[in-house]
Write a protein that holds these residues in place. Structure first.
Motif, PDB file in Angstrom:
ATOM      1  N   MET A 171       0.847  -1.172   0.000  1.00  0.00           N
ATOM      2  CA  MET A 171       0.000   0.000   0.000  1.00  0.00           C
ATOM      3  C   MET A 171       0.895   1.238   0.000  1.00  0.00           C
ATOM      4  N   SER A 172       0.532   2.216  -0.797  1.00  0.00           N
ATOM      5  CA  SER A 172       1.245   3.492  -0.851  1.00  0.00           C
ATOM      6  C   SER A 172       0.282   4.603  -0.455  1.00  0.00           C
ATOM      7  N   ILE A 173       0.667   5.359   0.572  1.00  0.00           N
ATOM      8  CA  ILE A 173      -0.190   6.438   1.054  1.00  0.00           C
ATOM      9  C   ILE A 173       0.589   7.741   0.989  1.00  0.00           C
ATOM     10  N   SER A 174       0.008   8.743   0.385  1.00  0.00           N
ATOM     11  CA  SER A 174       0.632  10.057   0.278  1.00  0.00           C
ATOM     12  C   SER A 174      -0.309  11.111   0.849  1.00  0.00           C
ATOM     13  N   PHE A 175       0.277  12.110   1.458  1.00  0.00           N
ATOM     14  CA  PHE A 175      -0.504  13.244   1.925  1.00  0.00           C
ATOM     15  C   PHE A 175      -0.910  14.067   0.710  1.00  0.00           C
ATOM     16  N   ASN A 176      -2.173  14.511   0.652  1.00  0.00           N
ATOM     17  CA  ASN A 176      -2.649  15.271  -0.489  1.00  0.00           C
ATOM     18  C   ASN A 176      -2.947  16.720  -0.155  1.00  0.00           C
ATOM     19  N   HIS A 177      -3.783  16.995   0.856  1.00  0.00           N
ATOM     20  CA  HIS A 177      -4.108  18.378   1.204  1.00  0.00           C
ATOM     21  C   HIS A 177      -4.695  18.453   2.603  1.00  0.00           C
ATOM     22  N   THR A 178      -4.710  19.653   3.125  1.00  0.00           N
ATOM     23  CA  THR A 178      -5.411  19.933   4.372  1.00  0.00           C
ATOM     24  C   THR A 178      -6.058  21.303   4.237  1.00  0.00           C
ATOM     25  N   ILE A 179      -7.107  21.509   4.997  1.00  0.00           N
ATOM     26  CA  ILE A 179      -7.807  22.786   4.964  1.00  0.00           C
ATOM     27  C   ILE A 179      -7.296  23.645   6.110  1.00  0.00           C
ATOM     28  N   VAL A 180      -6.960  24.884   5.800  1.00  0.00           N
ATOM     29  CA  VAL A 180      -6.443  25.836   6.776  1.00  0.00           C
ATOM     30  C   VAL A 180      -7.492  26.930   6.966  1.00  0.00           C
ATOM     31  N   ALA A 181      -7.976  27.075   8.197  1.00  0.00           N
ATOM     32  CA  ALA A 181      -8.996  28.079   8.495  1.00  0.00           C
ATOM     33  C   ALA A 181      -8.385  29.474   8.531  1.00  0.00           C
ATOM     34  N   ALA A 182      -9.101  30.435   7.977  1.00  0.00           N
ATOM     35  CA  ALA A 182      -8.621  31.822   7.937  1.00  0.00           C
ATOM     36  C   ALA A 182      -9.813  32.774   7.922  1.00  0.00           C
ATOM     37  N   HIS A 183      -9.598  33.962   8.461  1.00  0.00           N
ATOM     38  CA  HIS A 183     -10.616  35.008   8.326  1.00  0.00           C
ATOM     39  C   HIS A 183     -10.468  35.729   6.997  1.00  0.00           C
ATOM     40  N   ASP A 184      -9.269  35.662   6.410  1.00  0.00           N
ATOM     41  CA  ASP A 184      -9.013  36.230   5.087  1.00  0.00           C
ATOM     42  C   ASP A 184      -8.128  35.242   4.337  1.00  0.00           C
ATOM     43  N   LYS A 185      -8.773  34.305   3.644  1.00  0.00           N
ATOM     44  CA  LYS A 185      -8.041  33.226   2.983  1.00  0.00           C
ATOM     45  C   LYS A 185      -7.035  33.744   1.965  1.00  0.00           C
ATOM     46  N   GLN A 186      -7.367  34.806   1.252  1.00  0.00           N
ATOM     47  CA  GLN A 186      -6.439  35.330   0.253  1.00  0.00           C
ATOM     48  C   GLN A 186      -5.179  35.880   0.903  1.00  0.00           C
ATOM     49  N   ALA A 187      -5.334  36.663   1.966  1.00  0.00           N
ATOM     50  CA  ALA A 187      -4.179  37.249   2.645  1.00  0.00           C
ATOM     51  C   ALA A 187      -3.318  36.176   3.295  1.00  0.00           C
ATOM     52  N   SER A 188      -3.937  35.214   3.942  1.00  0.00           N
ATOM     53  CA  SER A 188      -3.170  34.162   4.616  1.00  0.00           C
ATOM     54  C   SER A 188      -2.435  33.277   3.622  1.00  0.00           C
ATOM     55  N   ALA A 189      -3.110  32.896   2.550  1.00  0.00           N
ATOM     56  CA  ALA A 189      -2.468  32.064   1.525  1.00  0.00           C
ATOM     57  C   ALA A 189      -1.332  32.830   0.850  1.00  0.00           C
ATOM     58  N   ALA A 190      -1.553  34.109   0.562  1.00  0.00           N
ATOM     59  CA  ALA A 190      -0.519  34.925  -0.084  1.00  0.00           C
ATOM     60  C   ALA A 190       0.688  35.112   0.840  1.00  0.00           C
ATOM     61  N   PHE A 191       0.445  35.283   2.144  1.00  0.00           N
ATOM     62  CA  PHE A 191       1.537  35.423   3.109  1.00  0.00           C
ATOM     63  C   PHE A 191       2.476  34.222   3.031  1.00  0.00           C
ATOM     64  N   LEU A 192       1.918  33.022   3.105  1.00  0.00           N
ATOM     65  CA  LEU A 192       2.748  31.821   3.106  1.00  0.00           C
ATOM     66  C   LEU A 192       3.434  31.620   1.761  1.00  0.00           C
ATOM     67  N   ALA A 193       2.698  31.768   0.676  1.00  0.00           N
ATOM     68  CA  ALA A 193       3.278  31.562  -0.650  1.00  0.00           C
ATOM     69  C   ALA A 193       4.434  32.528  -0.895  1.00  0.00           C
ATOM     70  N   GLU A 194       4.260  33.785  -0.543  1.00  0.00           N
ATOM     71  CA  GLU A 194       5.318  34.772  -0.762  1.00  0.00           C
ATOM     72  C   GLU A 194       6.518  34.488   0.145  1.00  0.00           C
ATOM     73  N   LEU A 195       6.263  34.202   1.413  1.00  0.00           N
ATOM     74  CA  LEU A 195       7.349  33.933   2.357  1.00  0.00           C
ATOM     75  C   LEU A 195       8.170  32.731   1.910  1.00  0.00           C
ATOM     76  N   PHE A 196       7.507  31.715   1.396  1.00  0.00           N
ATOM     77  CA  PHE A 196       8.185  30.490   0.978  1.00  0.00           C
ATOM     78  C   PHE A 196       8.675  30.534  -0.469  1.00  0.00           C
ATOM     79  N   GLY A 197       8.381  31.599  -1.193  1.00  0.00           N
ATOM     80  CA  GLY A 197       8.813  31.675  -2.589  1.00  0.00           C
ATOM     81  C   GLY A 197       8.065  30.707  -3.492  1.00  0.00           C
TER      82      GLY A 197
END
Length: 129
Positions: free
Chosen positions: A1-27
């Motif tokens: 059996m092969s198991i891979s992590f696919n996704h998780t949901i991250v709660a935010a009051h402003d999903k765009q700002a939070s997602a952009a923060f992480l994406a920009e910080l991590f390049g």
């Protein structure tokens, strides 16, 4: 059996700002909308899917740890330090402004805009000599 992590949901009051923060910080590429989510793509086809919660609903902070290369650690930590973001060498926030050297690597903890505990590390726990 092969198991891979696919996704998780991250709660935010402003999903765009939070997602952009992480994406920009991590390049990473800009987050992409998918249904009601803003998706930050990671390696191995995994993703963090940011979802808005009502403003009057509290966010229950979660912990997200990311294994990064030494050069990525340097770049990300450089941004953390340059921006004066609070960070710690430990999950209990008892060693502010420091990084750790567990398992012959480096690691640091910081918070995202919603208060989620983010961690970057260069060596998996238990892998050191």
């Amino acid at each position: 059996m092969s198991i891979s992590f696919n996704h998780t949901i991250v709660a935010a009051h402003d999903k765009q700002a939070s997602a952009a923060f992480l994406a920009e910080l991590f390049g990473l590429p800009e987050p992409q909308p998918f249904g009601r989510f803003m998706v930050v793509g990671l390696d191995h086809e995994a993703s963090l899917d940011y979802a808005d919660v009502p403003a009057d609903e509290p966010i229950r902070p979660q912990h997200y740890a990311f294994l990064v290369s030494d050069s990525d650690f340097d770049a990300i930590y450089g941004k953390i330090a340059e921006r004066g973001l609070p960070h710690w060498a430990d999950p209990g926030a008892q060693r502010p402004g420091e990084i750790n050297h567990r398992d012959d690597g480096r690691g640091v903890y910081f918070r995202d805009p919603e208060g989620h505990a983010m961690e970057i590390l260069t060596r998996p726990y238990g892998s050191g000599s």
